[in-house]
Design an enzyme around this catalytic site. Structure first.
Site, PDB file in Angstrom:
ATOM      1  N   PRO A   1     -81.468 -94.506  23.551  1.00  0.00           N
ATOM      2  CA  PRO A   1     -81.394 -92.860  23.491  1.00  0.00           C
ATOM      3  C   PRO A   1     -82.570 -92.973  22.278  1.00  0.00           C
ATOM      4  O   PRO A   1     -82.690 -93.359  21.506  1.00  0.00           O
ATOM      5  CB  PRO A   1     -80.249 -92.128  22.622  1.00  0.00           C
TER       6      PRO A   1
ATOM      7  N   ASP B   1     -85.120 -95.534  18.013  1.00  0.00           N
ATOM      8  CA  ASP B   1     -83.600 -95.320  18.345  1.00  0.00           C
ATOM      9  C   ASP B   1     -82.936 -94.827  17.519  1.00  0.00           C
ATOM     10  O   ASP B   1     -82.632 -95.544  16.706  1.00  0.00           O
ATOM     11  CB  ASP B   1     -83.039 -96.981  18.502  1.00  0.00           C
ATOM     12  N   HIS B   2     -82.359 -93.293  18.181  1.00  0.00           N
ATOM     13  CA  HIS B   2     -82.112 -92.503  18.126  1.00  0.00           C
ATOM     14  C   HIS B   2     -80.303 -92.457  17.264  1.00  0.00           C
ATOM     15  O   HIS B   2     -79.339 -91.821  16.659  1.00  0.00           O
ATOM     16  CB  HIS B   2     -81.651 -91.108  18.763  1.00  0.00           C
ATOM     17  N   ARG B   3     -79.675 -93.251  18.061  1.00  0.00           N
ATOM     18  CA  ARG B   3     -78.699 -94.499  17.464  1.00  0.00           C
ATOM     19  C   ARG B   3     -78.707 -95.201  16.122  1.00  0.00           C
ATOM     20  O   ARG B   3     -77.603 -95.085  15.365  1.00  0.00           O
ATOM     21  CB  ARG B   3     -77.785 -95.606  18.543  1.00  0.00           C
TER      22      ARG B   3
END
Length: 523
Positions: free
Chosen positions: A325, A495-497
């Site tokens: 994501p 990386d949105h994590r």
């Protein structure tokens, strides 16, 4: 005066059991005489125990001699010899894994020819990995007896690509074995595929065999009382259609009566359609061919070009990145001061890429979360080094040489390192640690006049920066006055994590401040 003593004593010998060697005592002689009247009595020996009795008269006369005790083996001498046969070793040269993402390699060229002598550590073959061409060395001395995978052919990692013989006399033997191995599999696949497509008919019998081994459900009358097992819905249907559930043979697990059994006994159509019969291998093959032929036809005069090893690796990485994501943030950066500094350091061999990599490394050192990476989806790692990878287009693909410790190296050392990496990348001579150890990636298309673009996040990294061209732009200051300044747009994909919007915005602000006041880059 002399005194005589008579001594009698017994000595018991038990035979030794040494597995394959049984020792037997053939002859024992011992004489202990101190006078002319001394004597020795030696009885016969048995297999289990032997008794020897000594009788002697002891006198003060000297001991004349001590005779020998002889042990002989009952096994012939020839059987004691162990024939040691030293067999020659045929070693294989394997396709090495030159990177963590490499699954197969292509033989570019063989440096050595068949029959040529090899020394340990000597280069034998050049292999094209997914990123570079590398020399493969041998770990043993010997002779290159046979080349299994020729030039231009591919082989999976771990497969044998060549055979090594210890001596020159064994080369022909190794060649014959290699030829037999290569010829034996080639004859078998057609027979296997034929059996897979057309199954062999069953042997003929006097009576035709039933199509299904399990007998069809029929009404049976039990010999004695039995317990009826049925599903609740089957009992409901039996009551609704007035069917004696005791007379139905269940086809479910352990003879359980199901709704389909009741419907069959009542003579009504089943409520659930039976599953379609399994397709035969021939039908499956025909279906696969039909699916393949359903693809749109090629345009006239078009051609299909297979991926190179590097293109296959890029394709695999891009598909893998789709599972991450990501989000994107853009930021404008004034470059007037950066352009002025570049004009000063350009004669010294400093490139714009080196300036941007140095600025990114310094900003990452202040925002370590942007330099972090998540590989398993359950945790993330704060990397201890700031290694900036820079995308470089080469013939037939894309590669990202890595500038290690970009935040610590001075600008001029960084520029020299970058020049060296580019030369090695263009000649496909990069080592694995020189292209797969990046923690942050920089992609610059500004030299092509591109003002903005988005980059795809490489697997295993937290962010990638896309840098556009610097162009004159009308800018309004706080007082409302307009002026023309050089600006470039920077877009970062993260990386949105592990990286959030505020983290990326703070990183871009720091990056812009460094470029707008670039004197710190030369310190």
């Amino acid at each position: 005066r002399s005194t005589n003593f008579d001594l009698v004593f017994s000595v018991h010998f038990t035979p030794l059991n040494l597995s394959d060697l049984s020792l037997s005592l053939i002859h024992r002689e011992a004489t202990m005489a101190v006078s002319s009247s001394s004597f020795l009595s030696t009885p016969s020996l048995s297999n289990s125990k032997s008794t020897i009795s000594f009788a002697s008269s002891v006198s003060p006369t000297p001991i004349p001699s001590l005779r020998r005790v002889i042990f002989r083996s009952s096994i012939p001498t020839s059987s004691h010899r162990r024939v040691m046969t030293v067999r020659s070793k045929i070693r294989e040269i394997f396709m090495p894994a030159l990177s963590s993402t490499m699954t197969e390699g292509k033989i570019v060229s063989w440096i050595k020819t068949e029959g040529e002598k090899l020394a340990k550590g000597e280069s034998v073959v050049v292999v094209e990995s997914d990123k570079a061409d590398m020399d493969v060395e041998t770990f043993y001395d010997g002779y290159l007896a046979a080349i299994v995978v020729g030039e231009g052919e591919t082989a999976p990692v771990g497969a044998a690509i060549g055979l090594l013989a210890e001596t020159e006399a064994e080369i022909e033997e190794v060649k014959s074995k290699a030829a037999s191995k290569s010829s034996s599999p080639s004859a078998s696949p057609p027979a296997v595929s034929a059996e897979a497509v057309v199954p062999s008919p069953p042997p003929a019998t006097s009576s035709p065999a039933p199509a299904i081994a399990q007998p069809a459900p029929v009404a049976t009358v039990p010999d004695g009382p039995r317990r009826t097992i049925a599903t609740p819905y089957a009992k409901k249907l039996a009551k609704q259609h007035k069917v004696d559930i005791e007379s139905i043979a269940g086809t479910g697990p352990n003879g359980r009566i199901t709704a389909s059994d009741v419907e069959a006994a009542a003579g009504i159509a089943p409520s659930v359609a039976p599953p379609p019969p399994a397709a035969s291998p021939a039908t499956a093959t025909a279906t696969a061919k039909a699916t393949t032929t359903n693809l749109p036809p090629l345009l006239p005069d078009s051609s299909v070009v297979p991926f190179t090893t590097m293109q296959s690796a890029v394709s695999k990485n891009m598909i893998e990145s789709l599972s991450v994501p990501t989000f994107r943030v853009g930021y404008p950066v004034n470059t007037d001061a950066l352009d002025a500094l570049y004009e000063k350091v350009k004669p010294k061999g400093v490139t714009m890429t080196a300036l941007l990599a140095k600025a990114a490394g310094m900003a990452l050192a202040q925002h370590p979360v942007v330099n972090a990476s998540c590989k398993d989806g359950k945790s993330f790692t704060y990397n201890s080094n700031v290694n900036v990878a820079v995308a470089v287009a080469i013939n037939g693909g894309l590669i990202t040489p890595v500038l290690p410790d970009a935040d610590k190296l001075d600008l001029y050392s960084l520029s020299r390192k970058w020049k060296e990496l580019v030369e090695k990348a263009r000649s496909k001579q990069l080592q694995p640690h020189e292209y797969n150890s990046g923690t942050f990636t920089l992609s610059n298309l500004g030299m092509f006049g591109v003002d903005r673009f988005d980059a795809i996040l490489p697997p295993g990294q937290g962010a990638i920066m896309a840098v556009g061209a610097s162009k004159p732009t009308v800018v309004a200051d706080k007082s409302g006055f307009f002026s023309v300044k050089s600006q470039m747009l920077v877009n970062v994909t993260a990386d949105h994590r592990i990286v959030y919007g505020a983290d990326l915005a703070a990183f871009l602000q720091t990056f812009a401040k460094i470029l707008e006041n670039p004197d710190c880059l030369t310190l």
